[in-house]
Write an enzyme that holds these catalytic residues in place. Structure first.
Site, PDB file in Angstrom:
ATOM      1  CB  ALA A   1      -6.060  -1.506   2.029  1.00  0.00           C
TER       2      ALA A   1
ATOM      3  CG  ASN B   1       0.755  -5.742   8.034  1.00  0.00           C
ATOM      4  OD1 ASN B   1       0.527  -5.554   9.299  1.00  0.00           O
ATOM      5  ND2 ASN B   1       2.192  -4.594   7.171  1.00  0.00           N
TER       6      ASN B   1
ATOM      7  CD  GLN C   1      -0.733  -9.126   3.824  1.00  0.00           C
ATOM      8  OE1 GLN C   1      -0.729  -9.796   3.503  1.00  0.00           O
ATOM      9  NE2 GLN C   1      -0.381  -7.791   3.717  1.00  0.00           N
TER      10      GLN C   1
ATOM     11  CB  SER D   1      -5.535  -3.883  -0.976  1.00  0.00           C
ATOM     12  OG  SER D   1      -4.367  -3.391  -1.533  1.00  0.00           O
ATOM     13  CB  ALA D   2      -6.608  -4.799  -6.435  1.00  0.00           C
ATOM     14  CG  HIS D   3      -1.189  -3.452  -4.312  1.00  0.00           C
ATOM     15  ND1 HIS D   3       0.175  -3.306  -3.470  1.00  0.00           N
ATOM     16  CD2 HIS D   3      -1.703  -2.926  -3.037  1.00  0.00           C
ATOM     17  CE1 HIS D   3       0.326  -3.412  -2.440  1.00  0.00           C
ATOM     18  NE2 HIS D   3      -0.469  -2.774  -2.470  1.00  0.00           N
TER      19      HIS D   3
ATOM     20  CB  THR E   1     -13.315   9.618 -13.641  1.00  0.00           C
ATOM     21  OG1 THR E   1     -13.837  10.945 -13.561  1.00  0.00           O
ATOM     22  CG2 THR E   1     -13.325   8.670 -14.504  1.00  0.00           C
TER      23      THR E   1
ATOM     24  CB  CYS F   1       4.480   1.103   4.750  1.00  0.00           C
ATOM     25  SG  CYS F   1       2.573   0.693   3.771  1.00  0.00           S
TER      26      CYS F   1
END
Lengths: 134, 377, 392
Positions: free
Chosen positions: C71, C155, C183, C203-205, C243, C330
């Site tokens: 993100a 968040n 979120q 965001s995936a996580h 990649t 963070c």
């Protein structure tokens, strides 16, 4: 994970953690207890306030109590001083410096102010004791 | 079983690296920036990986910044060195990877003079031309790859570093292909910055590093969160970083053996190739990575050959994976001064740690077959 | 250890892990998705399937999804890329961005960076519940405004911004809208076919996928235009080179597919846990709920509370066996009070004495009870220890 599960998830020094969790000598003496001298150091805005109460018998401390609002190190400092002072002569109390507290509790550099808080509170008690004597 | 001879495009993950990563993929580890205990365990794992990556190239752990891969590392290096400065010049080798080439070219609209460093037909810097180029004016950074992704030609970066430093500039070295295939030390290359990638050395895709000497002033290109000491924002890619560390540790321990094996296999491969009429092995006389051969034969069409080989279950490349399918000849070979027809004929064979003699022989047999068919047709 | 910090990061779901694993094994699925041979084609096919899965979660087309490293990169790319495409800062034309004081750090940091290059940025103050009303945003628009960047769900406090109402009104004015939905995805129903968002970060996580991968939605009709921020190789329609990490991209796809399939059950589960915890903790004298007090207008998966009269660090330390957050992950390594709570008008001491509880699929009602017991006891103990006048 290497830590034992004593809840010390943030890795405080063992002595700080023990005193923070058990807070021996926490509280205040009942109103009217004879020989009690108490004083405060710190401010709420700085997120640390330590109130120290020592019960004197002449020039010797016979018991100590503390109350604290602050981080675990400042709470540990209060508990440590209240215990350490018991049984000591007032002249010995004058020798305690922040550096001793930092050593005894393994207080890191960035928490040096917690040790100073302890020294300030003890000094305030001693100067009030002095006034009482005069 | 298909034969994979395209290890310079990407390598499979070493099973030992996967084992190192698994606890961080399946475990309860938190965001590495969180303070609670899972977070601290995650941070410890990242710092351990940083030491492993640093050790591969003899750098300090504090010099390693993790990124999402080589493309980001190379972009961070060139943009981070130039942003906010009075524009001067940025130089890059004519055979650099597209990530360097395009990152450098993106600086042109910002007032930077962007020039290529001439590379000769053997894949080596044209030293007299480079010295003259440096003498023409101030240079902020020159970028050269330690080993070329297509030809495998190894550049004398230390020599380039002396010249660039004398001219008051910095040297960025793209060591993506050299990592794990060549024993070298960051300090000995003279580089001020160096890019590395995990998936070229049996680590996971999606992670790389930029190694930066402490005296170098670099501005972050990914803002937010303050991770990597403020140089690269974003939640750390924990499992991949751990995998990168493990892959570097294995590479450091095994690079000697790997090179020995590849040297023997490549000799066998090249002996077979040289039996073909009209063969050119690019960078033939130059020091090259032991696992890489790029060759061409007049009259061949590299892309068509690649597809024919693929139908036979053999994976090779015509050059950079990034440029595949564009219909353009290898810019590396053009950059070395080869004719377009010759460049169009190129295929790259890159060996891996698990490549066998049998696979080499099978590849050569298929190639000879295809060649015979082409001649007959 | 009870983990209630799912808004910081989630573990990888087992089904997601199972989807990723084949791409981490040396069995022919390790190819570079950009390679034009068998192993490359297989990897490419997996990447494209994942792209469809991500698109499906938010009502987008697969061709509108650009893979990124997370993100933070998505937000950087959206904001810097949108400005750069309009010639900023080279052409010297004034540009203005509207955002809010309670955005994620990476949006704020990106905006501050653009200010150093000459952009003008309005950091709007949200209302007392953390909301940016469409009216407040529209009132800040000037003729130079090119972009509004606003999060869908905050968040730290779970406030839901009314993106559905705001989006068409920005479209009318020709202002691009970027939404940080890190979120929001999997927590709110998102259908970009009906909501005129131009750019949206994922965001995936945060939704049981792997770390190190995210996506940026870039609208096709009308086309949202961006300049790439990472050059080299021209992957992802030229918008983001590098990649692709097949296993991570596959993991994000699987996570999005799972989130879509489980959506109703997940939301009901989290909402139930959140309301149960609040029911217990609101008995603490003086406790304050940060963000929307009406649970229906808040994201279902988190609860942010302030405990006046206790010091924040000691509070967090005393909850050692419970992983919660003091703000956004963070910033919580530093002792600074949350800037989000400060923007809501909380003073430093109160902001510092705040906890964010966030819930996961596996969080149980029993854990919530245990957490409630612990928090109630520790707050009482710390207040007992304090020399300050009693609160509440």
């Amino acid at each position: 994970m290497t830590e034992t599960d004593d809840g010390n998830a943030f890795g405080y020094a063992p002595e700080i953690w023990r005193l923070f969790r058990n807070a021996p000598n926490a509280g205040a003496f009942p109103d009217g207890t004879p020989g009690v001298v108490s004083a405060e150091a710190g401010t709420p805005a700085a997120r640390s306030v330590l109130r120290l109460a020592l019960r004197f018998d002449g020039a010797r401390v016979i018991d100590g109590r503390f109350q604290a609002y602050g981080c675990p190190a400042s709470i540990a400092v209060g508990a440590w001083i209240a215990g350490w002072a018991s049984g000591r002569h007032v002249d010995d109390l004058r020798l305690l410096k922040a550096a001793h507290l930092r050593e005894a509790l393994e207080i890191p550099e960035d928490r040096a102010h917690c040790a100073l808080l302890g020294e300030d509170a003890l000094r305030a008690v001693l100067s009030r004791y002095q006034e009482h004597q005069a | 079983m298909p034969i994979y001879l395209d290890h310079n495009a990407t390598t499979p993950l070493d099973p030992r690296v996967l084992d190192a990563m698994l606890p961080y993929l399946t475990g309860p580890y938190g965001n590495a920036s969180s303070v609670h205990r899972y977070g601290r365990a995650a941070r410890d794992a990242i710092e351990a990986a940083r030491v492993q990556v640093a050790a591969l190239v003899g750098a300090e752990a504090s010099e390693v910044t993790f990124t999402s891969g080589a493309t980001e590392s190379n972009n961070l290096a060139l943009k981070g060195l130039t942003e906010g400065r009075v524009p001067s010049r940025v130089l890059y080798g004519a055979t650099e990877h597209p990530a360097i080439l395009e990152a450098a070219e993106s600086l042109r609209p910002h007032g930077w003079g962007v020039e290529t460093i001439a590379i000769d037909r053997a894949g080596i810097v044209d030293w007299p031309a480079f010295e003259a180029q440096l003498a023409r004016g101030p240079v902020r950074v020159a970028a050269l790859m330690l080993a070329n992704n297509e030809t495998g030609v190894i550049q004398d970066c230390a020599r380039a570093a002396r010249l660039v430093h004398d001219a008051g500039g910095l040297l960025h070295v793209d060591a993506v292909q050299a990592g794990g295939k060549l024993a070298f030390a960051f300090a000995a290359t003279g580089a001020d910055l160096m890019g590395l990638s995990a998936h070229k050395l049996y680590g996971p895709k999606g992670v790389g590093a930029l190694i930066v000497k402490s005296h170098v002033e670099l501005l972050t290109q990914l803002h937010g969160g303050g991770q990597e000491r403020g140089l690269r924002g974003g939640t750390e890619n924990l499992a991949a970083i751990v995998g990168f560390g493990a892959a570097c540790e294995l590479a450091a321990a095994e690079v000697g053996q790997r090179i020995d094996r590849w040297t023997v296999l490549r000799a066998r491969l090249e002996a077979g190739l040289r039996a073909l009429p009209g063969i050119t092995i690019f960078g033939d006389g130059s020091p090259r990575l032991a696992n890489t051969v790029q060759c061409g034969v007049a009259g061949w069409e590299g892309e068509a050959l690649l597809m024919a080989l693929d139908r036979k279950g053999i994976a090779v490349s015509s050059g950079s994976a990034c440029a595949s399918g564009t219909g353009e000849p290898s810019h590396v070979l053009i950059g070395m001064g080869w004719e377009r027809d010759t460049a169009f004929s190129a295929i790259r064979i890159s060996l891996g740690v698990a490549t066998t003699e049998t696979e080499i022989d099978r590849f050569l047999a298929v190639l000879a077959d295809l060649r015979a068919q082409a001649v007959a047709a | 250890m009870i983990y209630l910090d799912y808004a910081a990061t989630t573990p990888i779901d087992e089904a997601v892990f199972d989807a990723m694993l084949p791409y981490l094994k040396p069995d022919g699925l390790h190819g570079n998705p950009a390679s034009t041979h068998g192993p490359g084609f297989k990897a490419r096919a997996a990447v494209e399937t994942a792209r469809q899965q991500v698109a499906a979660l938010i009502g987008a087309e697969a061709s509108e999804i650009i893979w990124t490293s997370g993100a933070t990169e998505s937000n950087n790319l959206a904001i810097k890329g949108a400005l750069e495409f309009r010639g900023f800062p080279k052409n010297g034309k004034p540009v203005h961005i509207v955002t809010s004081k309670t955005e994620h750090k990476c949006v704020l940091d990106t905006c501050r960076q653009l200010e150093t290059l000459g952009a003008r940025v309005s950091y709007l103050k949200p209302d007392g519940q953390g909301r940016m009303t469409p009216e407040a945003v529209l009132a800040a628009i000037t003729p130079d405004t090119v972009l509004v960047s606003l999060m869908w769900v905050n968040n730290e406090i779970g406030t839901v911004n009314d993106i559905e109402q705001l989006a068409p009104r920005l479209r009318e004015r020709g202002v691009m809208l970027h939404v940080d939905a890190a979120q929001a995805a999997g927590k709110l129903a998102i259908d970009l076919k009906t909501v005129a968002v131009d750019l949206l970060s994922l965001s995936a996580h945060k939704l049981y996928g792997p770390k190190g991968v995210g996506a940026l939605y870039v609208r096709r009709k009308p086309r949202a235009r961006l300049s790439p921020q990472m050059h080299g190789g021209g992957h992802e329609q030229g918008m983001r080179s590098g990649t692709l990490a097949t296993h991570q991209v596959v993991g994000m796809g699987a996570a999005c597919a799972l989130a879509a399939a489980r959506f109703d059950a997940d939301v009901a589960h989290w909402r139930g846990l959140r309301d149960a915890l609040w029911a217990r903790l609101q008995t603490i004298p003086g406790v304050l709920r940060n963000g929307p007090t009406d649970g229906d207008r808040a994201a279902p998966h988190l609860l942010n509370l302030s405990f006046p009269g206790v010091e924040g660090e000691s509070l967090r330390a005393s909850l050692g066996g419970i992983a919660v957050s003091s703000g956004s992950a963070c910033s919580s390594a530093t002792a600074e009070p949350s800037y989000v709570l400060r923007a809501l008008g909380r003073d430093d001491e109160t902001a510092n004495a705040s906890l964010r509880f966030s819930f996961g699929r596996r969080t149980t009602a029993a854990e919530i009870e245990q957490v409630a017991d612990t928090v109630i006891a520790q707050v009482a103990w710390l207040r007992e220890l304090s020399p300050l006048p009693r609160n509440g």
